[in-house]
Every structure is written in structure tokens, then in C-alpha cells.
Design a protein around this motif. Structure first.
Motif, PDB file in Angstrom:
ATOM      1  N   MET A 166       0.855  -1.178   0.000  1.00 39.72           N
ATOM      2  CA  MET A 166       0.000   0.000   0.000  1.00 39.72           C
ATOM      3  C   MET A 166       0.893   1.230   0.000  1.00 39.72           C
ATOM      4  O   MET A 166       1.863   1.310   0.751  1.00 39.72           O
ATOM      5  CB  MET A 166      -0.915  -0.015   1.233  1.00 39.72           C
ATOM      6  N   LYS A 167       0.542   2.200  -0.845  1.00 37.83           N
ATOM      7  CA  LYS A 167       1.268   3.463  -0.897  1.00 37.83           C
ATOM      8  C   LYS A 167       0.272   4.604  -0.718  1.00 37.83           C
ATOM      9  O   LYS A 167      -0.691   4.724  -1.476  1.00 37.83           O
ATOM     10  CB  LYS A 167       2.024   3.603  -2.217  1.00 37.83           C
ATOM     11  N   VAL A 168       0.517   5.427   0.294  1.00 40.78           N
ATOM     12  CA  VAL A 168      -0.380   6.522   0.637  1.00 40.78           C
ATOM     13  C   VAL A 168       0.303   7.845   0.340  1.00 40.78           C
ATOM     14  O   VAL A 168       1.453   8.067   0.730  1.00 40.78           O
ATOM     15  CB  VAL A 168      -0.782   6.455   2.132  1.00 40.78           C
ATOM     16  N   GLY A 169      -0.417   8.709  -0.348  1.00 37.08           N
ATOM     17  CA  GLY A 169       0.059  10.061  -0.595  1.00 37.08           C
ATOM     18  C   GLY A 169      -0.412  10.978   0.526  1.00 37.08           C
ATOM     19  O   GLY A 169      -1.558  10.888   0.975  1.00 37.08           O
ATOM     20  N   ILE A 170       0.464  11.842   0.962  1.00 40.69           N
ATOM     21  CA  ILE A 170       0.159  12.810   2.006  1.00 40.69           C
ATOM     22  C   ILE A 170       0.413  14.193   1.418  1.00 40.69           C
ATOM     23  O   ILE A 170       1.547  14.524   1.067  1.00 40.69           O
ATOM     24  CB  ILE A 170       1.060  12.605   3.245  1.00 40.69           C
ATOM     25  N   ALA A 171      -0.645  14.991   1.302  1.00 39.84           N
ATOM     26  CA  ALA A 171      -0.524  16.374   0.824  1.00 39.84           C
ATOM     27  C   ALA A 171      -0.874  17.288   1.999  1.00 39.84           C
ATOM     28  O   ALA A 171      -1.936  17.126   2.614  1.00 39.84           O
ATOM     29  CB  ALA A 171      -1.462  16.621  -0.356  1.00 39.84           C
ATOM     30  N   ASP A 172       0.025  18.209   2.318  1.00 34.11           N
ATOM     31  CA  ASP A 172      -0.241  19.120   3.435  1.00 34.11           C
ATOM     32  C   ASP A 172       0.320  20.498   3.115  1.00 34.11           C
ATOM     33  O   ASP A 172       0.907  20.701   2.058  1.00 34.11           O
ATOM     34  CB  ASP A 172       0.300  18.565   4.750  1.00 34.11           C
ATOM     35  N   GLU A 204       2.209  10.922 -10.452  1.00 36.68           N
ATOM     36  CA  GLU A 204       3.672  10.865 -10.524  1.00 36.68           C
ATOM     37  C   GLU A 204       4.299   9.940  -9.485  1.00 36.68           C
ATOM     38  O   GLU A 204       5.397   9.435  -9.694  1.00 36.68           O
ATOM     39  CB  GLU A 204       4.250  12.268 -10.392  1.00 36.68           C
ATOM     40  N   GLU A 205       3.597   9.726  -8.368  1.00 37.57           N
ATOM     41  CA  GLU A 205       4.139   8.864  -7.311  1.00 37.57           C
ATOM     42  C   GLU A 205       3.400   7.536  -7.210  1.00 37.57           C
ATOM     43  O   GLU A 205       3.746   6.698  -6.388  1.00 37.57           O
ATOM     44  CB  GLU A 205       4.082   9.587  -5.957  1.00 37.57           C
ATOM     45  N   ASP A 206       2.354   7.372  -8.032  1.00 34.79           N
ATOM     46  CA  ASP A 206       1.600   6.123  -8.115  1.00 34.79           C
ATOM     47  C   ASP A 206       1.064   5.662  -6.758  1.00 34.79           C
ATOM     48  O   ASP A 206       1.174   4.491  -6.405  1.00 34.79           O
ATOM     49  CB  ASP A 206       2.472   5.034  -8.754  1.00 34.79           C
ATOM     50  N   VAL A 207       0.478   6.593  -6.009  1.00 32.67           N
ATOM     51  CA  VAL A 207      -0.106   6.232  -4.716  1.00 32.67           C
ATOM     52  C   VAL A 207      -1.484   5.614  -4.919  1.00 32.67           C
ATOM     53  O   VAL A 207      -2.141   5.841  -5.933  1.00 32.67           O
ATOM     54  CB  VAL A 207      -0.185   7.452  -3.762  1.00 32.67           C
ATOM     55  N   ASP A 208      -1.916   4.841  -3.923  1.00 28.55           N
ATOM     56  CA  ASP A 208      -3.222   4.191  -3.977  1.00 28.55           C
ATOM     57  C   ASP A 208      -4.344   5.104  -3.504  1.00 28.55           C
ATOM     58  O   ASP A 208      -5.504   4.922  -3.875  1.00 28.55           O
ATOM     59  CB  ASP A 208      -3.214   2.940  -3.094  1.00 28.55           C
ATOM     60  N   ILE A 209      -3.997   6.054  -2.657  1.00 27.75           N
ATOM     61  CA  ILE A 209      -4.959   6.949  -2.038  1.00 27.75           C
ATOM     62  C   ILE A 209      -4.185   8.151  -1.516  1.00 27.75           C
ATOM     63  O   ILE A 209      -2.984   8.055  -1.267  1.00 27.75           O
ATOM     64  CB  ILE A 209      -5.720   6.226  -0.897  1.00 27.75           C
ATOM     65  N   VAL A 210      -4.871   9.281  -1.355  1.00 31.25           N
ATOM     66  CA  VAL A 210      -4.223  10.492  -0.830  1.00 31.25           C
ATOM     67  C   VAL A 210      -5.008  10.995   0.370  1.00 31.25           C
ATOM     68  O   VAL A 210      -6.237  10.934   0.393  1.00 31.25           O
ATOM     69  CB  VAL A 210      -4.164  11.603  -1.906  1.00 31.25           C
ATOM     70  N   MET A 211      -4.271  11.506   1.328  1.00 31.64           N
ATOM     71  CA  MET A 211      -4.861  12.262   2.432  1.00 31.64           C
ATOM     72  C   MET A 211      -4.422  13.707   2.227  1.00 31.64           C
ATOM     73  O   MET A 211      -3.224  13.972   2.102  1.00 31.64           O
ATOM     74  CB  MET A 211      -4.369  11.753   3.786  1.00 31.64           C
ATOM     75  N   ALA A 212      -5.381  14.632   2.156  1.00 29.66           N
ATOM     76  CA  ALA A 212      -5.087  16.050   1.932  1.00 29.66           C
ATOM     77  C   ALA A 212      -5.415  16.826   3.210  1.00 29.66           C
ATOM     78  O   ALA A 212      -6.575  16.884   3.625  1.00 29.66           O
ATOM     79  CB  ALA A 212      -5.898  16.584   0.762  1.00 29.66           C
ATOM     80  N   PHE A 213      -4.395  17.395   3.831  1.00 23.03           N
ATOM     81  CA  PHE A 213      -4.536  18.072   5.117  1.00 23.03           C
ATOM     82  C   PHE A 213      -4.512  19.585   4.955  1.00 23.03           C
ATOM     83  O   PHE A 213      -3.610  20.126   4.320  1.00 23.03           O
ATOM     84  CB  PHE A 213      -3.379  17.678   6.051  1.00 23.03           C
TER      85      PHE A 213
END
Length: 152
Positions: free
Chosen positions: A1-7, A52-61
Motif C-alpha cells: 500500500m502506498k499513501v500520498g500525504i498532501a499538506d 507521478e508517485e503512483d499512490v493508492d490513495i491520498v490524504m489532503a490536510f
């Protein structure tokens, strides 16, 4: 699992670190983090993490301030996040804590609770989305006590 974190650097609390900690405590996960200046930058940061990072899901904070302009910016960011989800067919879990939703002394507790709760939701969305079905209509809240369901 790969999670994107945008903050954002605009936020007054680092919710992303709490979410990353919660994710790593519960599952084996790769993290791709992208920090941007403001809340309206979150949609493109999220989309870039997906493409670009091929994440499965993103959390945007985000942590919008209390002024009317902050609320408008948060609404614009939310609309952008929805558009990014539709363009990529990928969940972007919006994790916003508005500065005026609690007294300043209580904001860290709300922010941490919301970040950790949504991190657990992200795990469910990726690993076993049907687990969310049992909570449908239950008045679940992230960062505050659950309200419970209303019944006839």
C-alpha cells in the motif's frame, strides 16, 4: 500500500505526521509526502501524488483560518479536490480542521484525532472497504465524539 500525504505550510498543526504515525503503527505502508504553501495548492499536489508517485490513495490536510476569505479558499480547495478525484478515479480523503471550530487550546486535540481517525479510514478504504458499510448512518465523527444514528 502506498499513501500520498498532501499538506500545507499554512496549517498551524502538523496533522500529516500524526496520520503517518497512525498508518505505520497499523499497516506496512509506503508514504509519499508533498507539502505546499496553501490550501488551494492541495488539489494539484494530490493529483501529482497520484499520477507521478503512483499512490493508492491520498490524504489532503488543511487548516483554514477563521476569516471569510479562508472559508472561501477552503471551499475552492474542496472543489478542486473533488475534481482531482474524478479526474484520477482515486480517493482523496480531505482532512481539514477549521481554526474556528474549536478554541485554540483544543485545536491540537481535534487535529490529531481527525488525522488519526482518517488514517484508519484510509486503511479501510484500501484494505477492506466493506468494513465501512457496518458504520453507515452511525454518525461517526473524526476529531470529536461520534453522534450516533437517529432512528424512527
Amino acid at each position: 500500500m502506498k499513501v500520498g500525504i498532501a499538506d500545507t505550510t499554512f496549517a498551524r498543526y502538523d496533522m500529516a505526521s500524526d496520520a503517518i504515525d497512525e498508518l505505520k503503527k497499523r499497516v506496512s505502508v509506503d508514504i509519499a509526502r508533498y507539502t505546499v504553501p496553501g490550501i488551494k495548492d492541495l488539489p494539484v499536489a494530490s493529483k501529482k501524488l497520484i499520477e507521478e508517485e503512483d499512490v493508492d490513495i491520498v490524504m489532503a490536510f488543511g487548516m483554514p483560518g477563521p476569516e471569510d476569505i479562508d472559508k472561501r479558499c477552503a471551499d475552492q480547495a474542496s472543489n478542486g479536490i473533488i475534481n482531482a478525484q474524478l479526474m484520477t478515479n482515486t480517493h482523496i480523503v480531505e482532512v481539514f480542521v477549521h481554526e474556528d471550530e474549536a478554541e485554540e487550546k483544543n485545536l491540537p486535540e481535534v487535529a490529531e484525532g481527525r488525522a488519526r481517525s482518517h488514517a484508519r479510514n484510509v486503511i479501510k478504504l484500501i484494505k477492506s472497504p466493506k468494513k465501512l458499510i457496518k458504520d453507515a448512518g452511525k454518525g461517526k465523527r473524526e476529531g470529536y465524539p461520534d453522534l450516533g444514528s437517529i432512528r424512527r
